[in-house]
Scaffold this motif. Structure first.
Motif, PDB file in Angstrom:
ATOM      1  N   VAL A 162       0.852  -1.195   0.000  1.00 52.72           N
ATOM      2  CA  VAL A 162       0.000   0.000   0.000  1.00 52.72           C
ATOM      3  C   VAL A 162       0.885   1.243   0.000  1.00 52.72           C
TER       4      VAL A 162
ATOM      5  N   ASP B 115      -2.865  -0.729  -5.438  1.00 56.73           N
ATOM      6  CA  ASP B 115      -4.142  -1.214  -4.936  1.00 56.73           C
ATOM      7  C   ASP B 115      -3.856  -2.627  -4.429  1.00 56.73           C
ATOM      8  N   VAL B 116      -4.325  -2.941  -3.240  1.00 58.80           N
ATOM      9  CA  VAL B 116      -3.979  -4.229  -2.622  1.00 58.80           C
ATOM     10  C   VAL B 116      -5.228  -4.902  -2.087  1.00 58.80           C
ATOM     11  N   LYS B 117      -5.324  -6.198  -2.304  1.00 58.17           N
ATOM     12  CA  LYS B 117      -6.336  -6.992  -1.604  1.00 58.17           C
ATOM     13  C   LYS B 117      -5.654  -8.197  -0.972  1.00 58.17           C
ATOM     14  N   MET B 118      -6.109  -8.533   0.198  1.00 57.51           N
ATOM     15  CA  MET B 118      -5.508  -9.633   0.942  1.00 57.51           C
ATOM     16  C   MET B 118      -6.633 -10.445   1.559  1.00 57.51           C
ATOM     17  N   SER B 119      -6.535 -11.740   1.441  1.00 59.37           N
ATOM     18  CA  SER B 119      -7.611 -12.576   1.962  1.00 59.37           C
ATOM     19  C   SER B 119      -7.032 -13.684   2.814  1.00 59.37           C
ATOM     20  N   GLU B 120      -7.674 -13.937   3.928  1.00 59.83           N
ATOM     21  CA  GLU B 120      -7.211 -15.038   4.755  1.00 59.83           C
ATOM     22  C   GLU B 120      -8.406 -15.766   5.339  1.00 59.83           C
TER      23      GLU B 120
ATOM     24  N   PRO C 256     -10.158 -10.845  -4.418  1.00 60.16           N
ATOM     25  CA  PRO C 256      -9.189 -10.946  -3.316  1.00 60.16           C
ATOM     26  C   PRO C 256      -8.520 -12.315  -3.246  1.00 60.16           C
TER      27      PRO C 256
ATOM     28  N   ASP D 177     -16.636  -5.206  -1.203  1.00 62.42           N
ATOM     29  CA  ASP D 177     -15.257  -5.042  -0.701  1.00 62.42           C
ATOM     30  C   ASP D 177     -15.324  -4.174   0.550  1.00 62.42           C
TER      31      ASP D 177
ATOM     32  N   SER E 251     -11.414 -10.385   3.877  1.00 62.01           N
ATOM     33  CA  SER E 251     -10.443  -9.852   2.928  1.00 62.01           C
ATOM     34  C   SER E 251     -10.191  -8.399   3.272  1.00 62.01           C
ATOM     35  N   LYS E 252      -8.918  -8.013   3.097  1.00 58.17           N
ATOM     36  CA  LYS E 252      -8.579  -6.616   3.322  1.00 58.17           C
ATOM     37  C   LYS E 252      -8.535  -5.894   1.995  1.00 58.17           C
ATOM     38  N   SER E 253      -9.078  -4.691   1.970  1.00 55.09           N
ATOM     39  CA  SER E 253      -8.875  -3.817   0.827  1.00 55.09           C
ATOM     40  C   SER E 253      -8.927  -2.383   1.331  1.00 55.09           C
ATOM     41  N   LEU E 254      -8.608  -1.444   0.440  1.00 50.61           N
ATOM     42  CA  LEU E 254      -8.421  -0.062   0.886  1.00 50.61           C
ATOM     43  C   LEU E 254      -9.751   0.641   1.129  1.00 50.61           C
TER      44      LEU E 254
ATOM     45  N   VAL F 286     -19.054 -10.323  -3.443  1.00 50.42           N
ATOM     46  CA  VAL F 286     -17.710 -10.680  -3.912  1.00 50.42           C
ATOM     47  C   VAL F 286     -17.753 -11.351  -5.281  1.00 50.42           C
TER      48      VAL F 286
END
Lengths: 197, 599
Positions: free
Chosen positions: A29, A34-39, A63, B135, B168-171, B248
């Protein structure tokens, strides 16, 4: 879309994949992506396999990393690298922690830990094998194996042409995410990971 | 000034609710919704946030806060909405005073759930306006929006999320908190007392409310970008492809159909704006509907006489992803590497040192019992080698299913006995009602309450038995033995044991099975992952030592491996991984040759 890059961090619950991916995505970031992270949390934490998926680029939609899409897979455990082999992009690279953790069927004697994984994967893809546990132990804190592997991942992404990553204040991001007394050892772990062969 | 942050959907909902002036929030923990309340708790004292004993109580408490005039929120996983459905359906009739948002976090793919129900169906069934964020930015924006819509249309609003949106993480771009003054209380008996006469009047109101909400969804929502159309640029000579999607699934559709296709991305999916869909459909040659789980949108679009392709190609169960959508639509699969080696599965298991293991080991040795189970970490007691749980349905169900089974077995002359296994938090959730049925209708079951001093499965949340609240205040601890005695279990039929002591545990189970009337065994020892409080340390002396196998004495009988402990490695000989071992000594207690020693 086309310029989107994907990283998978895979391992076993409790290995610290989530902290490593948090630091990595905050860095991405900071680099302007632009970032997406999924867990996945929940049941998988109880010693099951865990994965964190990161996608970054100009504009990211999904994501989740698709099959054949990961530019880098960082595996905190040997067999987990094998489990995710279909997700590595042909031409992508592996970073594998030289650490075998038997799963329950193996512990029970109902299955054998597969032999020859590292040789097999090395023959198929660019693979860097790191004994992150040994490096972390040498630094005096076994918990920092995740940051050693993160360092190796950052180096791999940089070598794959991601020049923006070198300029990021990784130390600052580490300081924001770990307890004060562990900041120095984690900074060292990152350096060791970046330098490891 | 707004800050750009990388947040999970759950964090963004909490942030959005705080920005919207939320005053009251309640929830029962449940993956993937748990972090919403955990994050709201951090906004103390702006927001009062609490763990309720179950989702029905959580929703009812939020309803109370709403009618007392403030903005309120309840959050739960999809199956939690089943528990809360009773107040939900009638709250839809009364409407709100302060804005009220119910978050339903669904779990397509069953990452951490017992079923895959699609809670969009609740919006239509309960007639509540529904928003579906795709999101984290939309999680924040839609949560803020939801409170206003709730007050404008006099309705609770369902914010429907899924695991990938929650986790999920996004901005997101953050904003400031607005202060919403509490609406002074006014007695409104016709609005809030749902006698049949009053409820009929409110039922008629729902018809008008629906029309207003539908008009909003068709027009204003489109103008405001809550529903939006993105026109594509198809290659010359190729057909115009349109995609209707929400949540999603929209993200996967964008990856697959790219910039050539056009999208109708819906934020409001109940009421379903079918005229917007009709207009969009008329401007494309081929219309796809991309959605996870049920053909919820597709059914409504088809019912309106609009041609579309949905579940004919896209699977109607399991979580979607870009690969699945691509393969469904184009038949193309990504080029992948493969290996001839096969990884061994890595199923989750009870932790090394888990107090539940002692109980399940003791139960696993008994052949004459049916073990009815419940929802929690301890459901893992059903896995081999323990295999000591035979049923699991829902929260609180172990004791009541056990009761019914016990009545049926007695009637048919069977000698089988029932042991119902339930966690502390699950017992407070709904198990306590089931135990009332056991004493009231006198079935002879043994209820084992696994009191590990925390709600463990969802990641260590406080509950009415732990002595603390969500926001860290000291609370009275429910005394389980006293409670079950008050329900009608005879005092001499109640045992409290340390489940990591096999002799003690076996003796209690033997006595309970032989007891005259229903019996309760409380297995009391903290979760091995629990951050022990000062009192915990005093009460539960830390174990600390490690165990090892004296290879001279070991006869390789493998009995210790039947505990299923993940610190025991069974190959040609047995070893203990001392890094994982917590020194609980359970394995040592099973060893017939005293070959397992403490360091």
């Amino acid at each position: 879309m086309s310029n989107t890059k994907a990283i998978l961090l895979v391992g076993v619950g409790g290995q610290g994949t989530i902290l490593a991916s948090k630091i990595l995505s905050e860095g991405l970031v900071a680099a302007g992506y632009d970032v997406k992270m999924s867990e996945i949390h929940g049941m998988s934490q109880r010693g099951g396999n865990v994965s964190t998926q990161i996608r970054y680029g100009d504009k990211v939609y999904s994501p989740i990393v698709g099959k054949g899409e990961a530019d880098v897979i960082v595996s905190f455990e040997v067999m987990e690298a094998l489990r995710w082999v279909e997700f590595l992009k042909p031409g992508g690279g592996y970073i594998i922690n030289d650490n075998e953790i038997p799963s329950v069927p193996i512990l029970m004697g109902a299955a054998k830990y597969p032999e020859g994984i590292l040789a097999d994967l090395s023959a198929k893809a660019r693979t860097r094998i790191i004994d992150a546990n040994a490096i972390a132990e040498k630094l005096g804190n076994k918990q920092t194996q995740n940051i050693v592997l993160l360092g190796a991942a950052i180096r791999a992404l940089s070598e794959a042409g991601d020049t923006a990553l070198a300029g990021i204040d990784w130390d600052g991001i580490i300081a924001k995410n770990v307890k004060e007394k562990f900041v120095d050892v984690n900074k060292k772990a990152l350096q060791e990971g970046m330098a490891a062969n | 000034m707004g800050e750009k942050l990388l947040l999970t959907g759950d964090e963004a909902v909490a942030r959005g609710a705080w920005e919207a002036g939320l005053e009251f929030a309640s929830a029962y923990p449940g993956t993937p919704s748990t972090e919403i309340l955990e994050n709201l708790a951090l906004y103390k004292p702006d927001v009062y946030a609490e763990w309720a004993p179950n989702e029905k109580v959580a929703l009812e408490s939020a309803i109370g806060a709403s009618l007392a005039g403030v903005r309120a929120l309840a959050a739960m996983k999809h199956v939690g909405v089943n528990v809360a459905a009773d107040p939900l359906f009638t709250f839809s009739y009364t409407g709100v005073t302060g804005g009220m948002v119910l978050v339903s976090a669904d779990d397509p793919g069953l990452h951490s759930s017992q079923n895959e129900q699609d809670n969009r169906n609740y919006a239509q069934a309960a007639k509540v306006l529904m928003l579906e964020p795709a999101d984290s930015a939309e999680c924040l924006a839609f949560t803020k929006l939801a409170f206003g819509l709730s007050e404008r249309f006099d309705t609770p609003v369902l914010l429907r999320m899924t695991t990938r949106v929650c986790h999920s993480k996004s901005l997101v771009e953050t904003g400031e908190r607005v202060t919403v003054p509490a609406v002074p209380y006014e007695k409104k008996i016709q609005k809030y007392v749902m006698t049949p006469a009053n409820a009929r009047v409110r039922r008629a109101f729902l018809v008008d409310r629906y029309k207003d909400e539908l008009a909003f969804a068709e027009k204003e929502a489109l103008e405001a970008g809550i529903n939006r159309i993105e026109w594509g640029t198809p290659a010359e000579g190729s057909e115009r492809v349109g995609v209707v999607s929400a949540g999603v699934a929209y993200q996967y559709a964008k990856e697959v159909f790219g910039e050539e296709a056009s999208y109708l991305k819906l934020g409001i999916t109940w009421p379903m704006p079918v005229e917007t869909v009709r207009d969009f459909a008329s401007k494309v040659d081929k219309l796809y509907v991309v959605e996870e789980v049920d053909p919820y949108m597709e059914d409504r679009i088809k019912a309106a006489g609009i041609d579309c392709i949905g579940k004919a190609v896209i699977p109607e169960w399991d979580e979607l992803n870009t690969d699945i959508v691509r393969k469904s639509v184009t038949g193309e699969a990504a080029a992948t590497l493969t290996s001839e080696l096969a990884p061994v599965p890595r199923p989750p298991a009870l932790c090394a040192g888990c107090p539940h293991r002692g109980l399940f080991y003791a139960l696993s040795k008994r052949k004459d019992i049916i073990i009815t189970g419940d929802i929690g970490c301890y459901t893992l007691g059903s896995a081999p080698p323990l295999s000591a749980m035979h049923t699991t349905f829902c929260m609180g169900g172990s004791i009541s299913t056990g009761h019914g089974a016990s009545k049926a077995l007695a009637k048919s002359g069977s000698d089988l006995k029932i042991v119902a296994v339930i966690g502390d938090s699950t017992f407070f959730h709904t198990g306590v009602n089931s135990l009332m049925n056991v004493t009231y209708n006198s079935s002879k079951i043994v209820a084992v309450i696994l009191d590990n001093r925390i709600t463990a499965m969802t990641g260590q949340q406080e509950n009415p038995g732990t002595g603390y609240t969500l926001q860290g205040d000291v609370a009275p601890e429910i005394d389980i033995p006293k409670l079950v005695e008050a329900i009608g279990i005879k005092k001499e039929n109640i045992w409290t044991v340390n489940p990591l002591k096999l002799d003690e545990t076996n003796a209690a189970i033997d006595a309970a099975l032989a007891a005259d009337g229903p019996a309760v065994v409380v297995t009391k020892w903290p979760c091995v992952l629990k951050k022990l409080t000062g009192e915990d340390v005093d009460r539960y002396k830390a174990l600390g030592t490690k165990c090892y196998v004296d290879q001279e004495l070991c006869k390789n009988c493998k009995i210790c491996t039947k505990t299923g402990c993940v610190a025991i490695y069974n190959s040609d000989h047995v070893e203990i991984n001392e890094e994982m071992c917590t020194g609980c000594t359970l394995c040592a207690q099973t060893c017939p040759f005293d070959a397992i020693k403490e360091r």
